[in-house]
Design a protein around this motif. Structure first.
Motif, PDB file in Angstrom:
ATOM      1  N   ALA A  49      16.432  72.357  20.718  1.00  0.00           N
ATOM      2  CA  ALA A  49      15.502  71.253  20.975  1.00  0.00           C
ATOM      3  C   ALA A  49      15.586  70.174  19.896  1.00  0.00           C
ATOM      4  O   ALA A  49      15.502  68.987  20.192  1.00  0.00           O
ATOM      5  CB  ALA A  49      14.078  71.790  21.076  1.00  0.00           C
ATOM      6  N   GLU A  50      15.748  70.586  18.648  1.00  0.00           N
ATOM      7  CA  GLU A  50      15.727  69.623  17.540  1.00  0.00           C
ATOM      8  C   GLU A  50      17.105  69.066  17.195  1.00  0.00           C
ATOM      9  O   GLU A  50      17.217  67.937  16.722  1.00  0.00           O
ATOM     10  CB  GLU A  50      15.118  70.277  16.304  1.00  0.00           C
ATOM     11  CG  GLU A  50      13.649  70.611  16.473  1.00  0.00           C
ATOM     12  CD  GLU A  50      13.099  71.380  15.291  1.00  0.00           C
ATOM     13  OE1 GLU A  50      13.689  71.310  14.189  1.00  0.00           O
ATOM     14  OE2 GLU A  50      12.093  72.075  15.482  1.00  0.00           O
ATOM     15  N   GLN A  51      18.137  69.861  17.381  1.00  0.00           N
ATOM     16  CA  GLN A  51      19.497  69.452  17.010  1.00  0.00           C
ATOM     17  C   GLN A  51      20.492  69.832  18.106  1.00  0.00           C
ATOM     18  O   GLN A  51      21.391  70.633  17.889  1.00  0.00           O
ATOM     19  CB  GLN A  51      19.903  70.134  15.697  1.00  0.00           C
ATOM     20  CG  GLN A  51      18.989  69.830  14.536  1.00  0.00           C
ATOM     21  CD  GLN A  51      19.234  70.791  13.382  1.00  0.00           C
ATOM     22  OE1 GLN A  51      19.169  71.999  13.563  1.00  0.00           O
ATOM     23  NE2 GLN A  51      19.538  70.242  12.223  1.00  0.00           N
ATOM     24  N   ASP A 105      19.044  64.122  27.602  1.00  0.00           N
ATOM     25  CA  ASP A 105      18.457  65.030  26.624  1.00  0.00           C
ATOM     26  C   ASP A 105      19.397  66.212  26.398  1.00  0.00           C
ATOM     27  O   ASP A 105      20.467  66.298  27.000  1.00  0.00           O
ATOM     28  CB  ASP A 105      17.059  65.486  27.050  1.00  0.00           C
ATOM     29  CG  ASP A 105      17.054  66.303  28.339  1.00  0.00           C
ATOM     30  OD1 ASP A 105      18.136  66.735  28.809  1.00  0.00           O
ATOM     31  OD2 ASP A 105      15.960  66.521  28.885  1.00  0.00           O
ATOM     32  N   GLY A 106      18.981  67.111  25.527  1.00  0.00           N
ATOM     33  CA  GLY A 106      19.816  68.263  25.195  1.00  0.00           C
ATOM     34  C   GLY A 106      20.118  69.151  26.385  1.00  0.00           C
ATOM     35  O   GLY A 106      21.199  69.727  26.473  1.00  0.00           O
ATOM     36  N   GLY A 107      19.179  69.253  27.313  1.00  0.00           N
ATOM     37  CA  GLY A 107      19.403  70.067  28.506  1.00  0.00           C
ATOM     38  C   GLY A 107      20.511  69.515  29.383  1.00  0.00           C
ATOM     39  O   GLY A 107      21.357  70.260  29.890  1.00  0.00           O
ATOM     40  N   VAL A 108      20.531  68.197  29.564  1.00  0.00           N
ATOM     41  CA  VAL A 108      21.591  67.566  30.353  1.00  0.00           C
ATOM     42  C   VAL A 108      22.929  67.735  29.643  1.00  0.00           C
ATOM     43  O   VAL A 108      23.950  68.026  30.273  1.00  0.00           O
ATOM     44  CB  VAL A 108      21.274  66.072  30.610  1.00  0.00           C
ATOM     45  CG1 VAL A 108      22.464  65.361  31.235  1.00  0.00           C
ATOM     46  CG2 VAL A 108      20.033  65.933  31.479  1.00  0.00           C
ATOM     47  N   LEU A 109      22.925  67.568  28.329  1.00  0.00           N
ATOM     48  CA  LEU A 109      24.147  67.765  27.540  1.00  0.00           C
ATOM     49  C   LEU A 109      24.712  69.158  27.806  1.00  0.00           C
ATOM     50  O   LEU A 109      25.905  69.310  28.093  1.00  0.00           O
ATOM     51  CB  LEU A 109      23.862  67.578  26.054  1.00  0.00           C
ATOM     52  CG  LEU A 109      25.007  67.929  25.109  1.00  0.00           C
ATOM     53  CD1 LEU A 109      26.061  66.828  25.118  1.00  0.00           C
ATOM     54  CD2 LEU A 109      24.489  68.146  23.705  1.00  0.00           C
TER      55      LEU A 109
END
Length: 137
Positions: A49-51, A105-109
């Motif tokens: 979530a943070e990195q 966001d990180g989830g899409v990444l």
């Protein structure tokens, strides 16, 4: 001409090709799981979530280590081994600017990178068809 005759003439074994693909996926996930657990146990875990970009890079490294180890055990040369390792990074790194700009966001990444990895692996294997479907191993 039958499939058996074609396989015998070309020296290609599509069952071997499929087995290599599955083996590399298993080795990739084993590396991700085992090395990730060791990193976390050592207090070197990263927060998705943070990195998300650092988390992904660490995960791609873990997958690369597992896959490279298995490919070397199976007798693959360094060029295809390193090519497969690069594929672990290739789908995500171009997305980092979109992540930094807030467009994803990180989830899409993670989703795009993981979905992209498998056809890229398959393409690399098809590019080196004799390496993976040949009678060398």
């Amino acid at each position: 001409m039958t499939t058996t005759t074609t396989a015998a003439r070309t020296g290609r074994n599509w069952g071997r090709f499929a087995l290599h693909y599955v083996e590399m996926i298993i080795a990739m996930f084993a590396g991700m799981l085992l090395i990730g657990m060791l990193r976390s146990a050592a207090g070197l875990g990263l927060s998705h979530a943070e990195q998300p970009e650092l988390w992904y890079l660490a995960m791609a490294l873990d997958m690369s280590i597992g896959m490279a180890a298995w490919m070397r055990v199976r007798g693959h040369r360094w060029a295809p081994t390193l090519e497969m390792c690069a594929i672990m990074f290739a789908p995500a790194v171009p997305l980092f600017p979109l992540l930094w700009a807030g467009a994803i966001d990180g989830g899409v990444l993670m989703l795009v990178a993981h979905v992209g990895m498998f056809p890229l692996m398959l393409a690399a294997m098809l590019r080196r068809l004799d390496e993976y479907a040949g009678c060398r191993h």
